[in-house]
Design an enzyme around this catalytic site. Structure first.
Site, short mmCIF file in Angstrom:
data_model
loop_
_atom_site.label_atom_id
_atom_site.label_comp_id
_atom_site.label_asym_id
_atom_site.label_seq_id
_atom_site.Cartn_x
_atom_site.Cartn_y
_atom_site.Cartn_z
CG ASP A 29 -2.04 1.00 1.14
OD1 ASP A 29 -3.20 0.57 1.21
OD2 ASP A 29 -1.76 2.22 1.00
CB ILE A 30 1.12 4.07 -2.38
CG1 ILE A 30 2.31 4.86 -2.89
CG2 ILE A 30 -0.13 4.92 -2.31
CD1 ILE A 30 3.52 4.04 -3.23
CG HIS A 93 -8.29 -3.15 -2.03
ND1 HIS A 93 -9.26 -2.55 -2.78
CD2 HIS A 93 -8.12 -2.35 -0.95
CE1 HIS A 93 -9.65 -1.43 -2.19
NE2 HIS A 93 -8.97 -1.29 -1.07
P1 5GP Z 1 -9.83 1.44 0.46
O1 5GP Z 1 -10.41 1.45 -0.95
O2 5GP Z 1 -9.76 0.06 1.03
O3 5GP Z 1 -10.53 2.42 1.36
O4 5GP Z 1 -8.34 1.99 0.37
C1 5GP Z 1 -7.57 1.87 -0.78
C2 5GP Z 1 -6.11 1.70 -0.41
O5 5GP Z 1 -5.36 1.70 -1.61
C3 5GP Z 1 -5.55 2.84 0.47
O6 5GP Z 1 -4.95 2.28 1.62
C4 5GP Z 1 -4.55 3.54 -0.44
O7 5GP Z 1 -3.41 3.99 0.25
C5 5GP Z 1 -4.20 2.47 -1.46
N1 5GP Z 1 -3.88 3.02 -2.77
C6 5GP Z 1 -4.62 3.92 -3.47
N2 5GP Z 1 -4.04 4.19 -4.65
C7 5GP Z 1 -2.89 3.47 -4.69
C8 5GP Z 1 -1.84 3.34 -5.65
O8 5GP Z 1 -1.83 3.95 -6.71
N3 5GP Z 1 -0.83 2.48 -5.34
C9 5GP Z 1 -0.79 1.77 -4.18
N4 5GP Z 1 0.24 0.97 -3.98
N5 5GP Z 1 -1.76 1.88 -3.24
C10 5GP Z 1 -2.80 2.72 -3.49
#
Ligand code: 5GP
Length: 129
Positions: A29-30, A93
């Site tokens: 996660d980034i 995810h």
């Molecule tokens: P959620 O959709 O579960 O609320 O969170 C999405 C997760 O994806 C977040 O923790 C965010 O930091 C991660 N994320 C969003 N865009 C990117 C990206 O481009 N690259 C990576 N490696 N992680 C991402």
């Protein structure tokens, strides 16, 4: 339009890759809650976890388990926490988060990591797979 995670899986957007097989992909996660915070994603692009067909759902859980066991060996932590949120990216995810204290699980306490740290932790996890 392809999700940002589909673009990562296809290599169109860079990531710190942890694992891949025919159907699933794992990368750091980034914007991590903790060092080693990893996302496990089905290559099949579906928004919500429980909309996955049963085979893909079960496969994702088995893949996530393998990655979590590798994280536990590679990253000093009390245990690996699991969360599925999906409010930001509409492509299923599984968050795998090395935990030491409860706030590691809150998604409101983020850490910053240098590029080399991302590379090192991804390599350490890969070496345990
Ligand atoms: P959620 O959709 O579960 O609320 O969170 C999405 C997760 O994806 C977040 O923790 C965010 O930091 C991660 N994320 C969003 N865009 C990117 C990206 O481009 N690259 C990576 N490696 N992680 C991402």
């Amino acid at each position: 339009m392809a999700s940002i995670f589909t673009k990562i899986i296809k290599g169109e957007i860079p990531c710190y890759k942890v694992a891949e097989d025919d159907n699933y992909f794992a990368f750091l996660d980034i914007n991590p809650n903790a060092k080693g915070h990893t996302l496990c994603v089905p290559k099949k692009e579906v928004d919500k976890l429980f909309d996955l067909d049963e085979e893909t759902y079960n496969g994702l859980m088995a893949f996530s388990r393998k990655v979590a066991l590798a994280i536990e060996k590679a990253v000093p932590c009390n245990r690996v926490g699991v969360a599925v949120v999906g409010l930001e990216v509409p492509h299923v995810h599984v968050h795998l988060i090395p935990l030491n204290v409860m706030k590691d699980m809150t998604f409101q306490h983020k850490i910053s990591m240098a590029e080399e740290e991302f590379e090192t932790v991804a390599r350490k996890i890969r070496e345990q797979l």
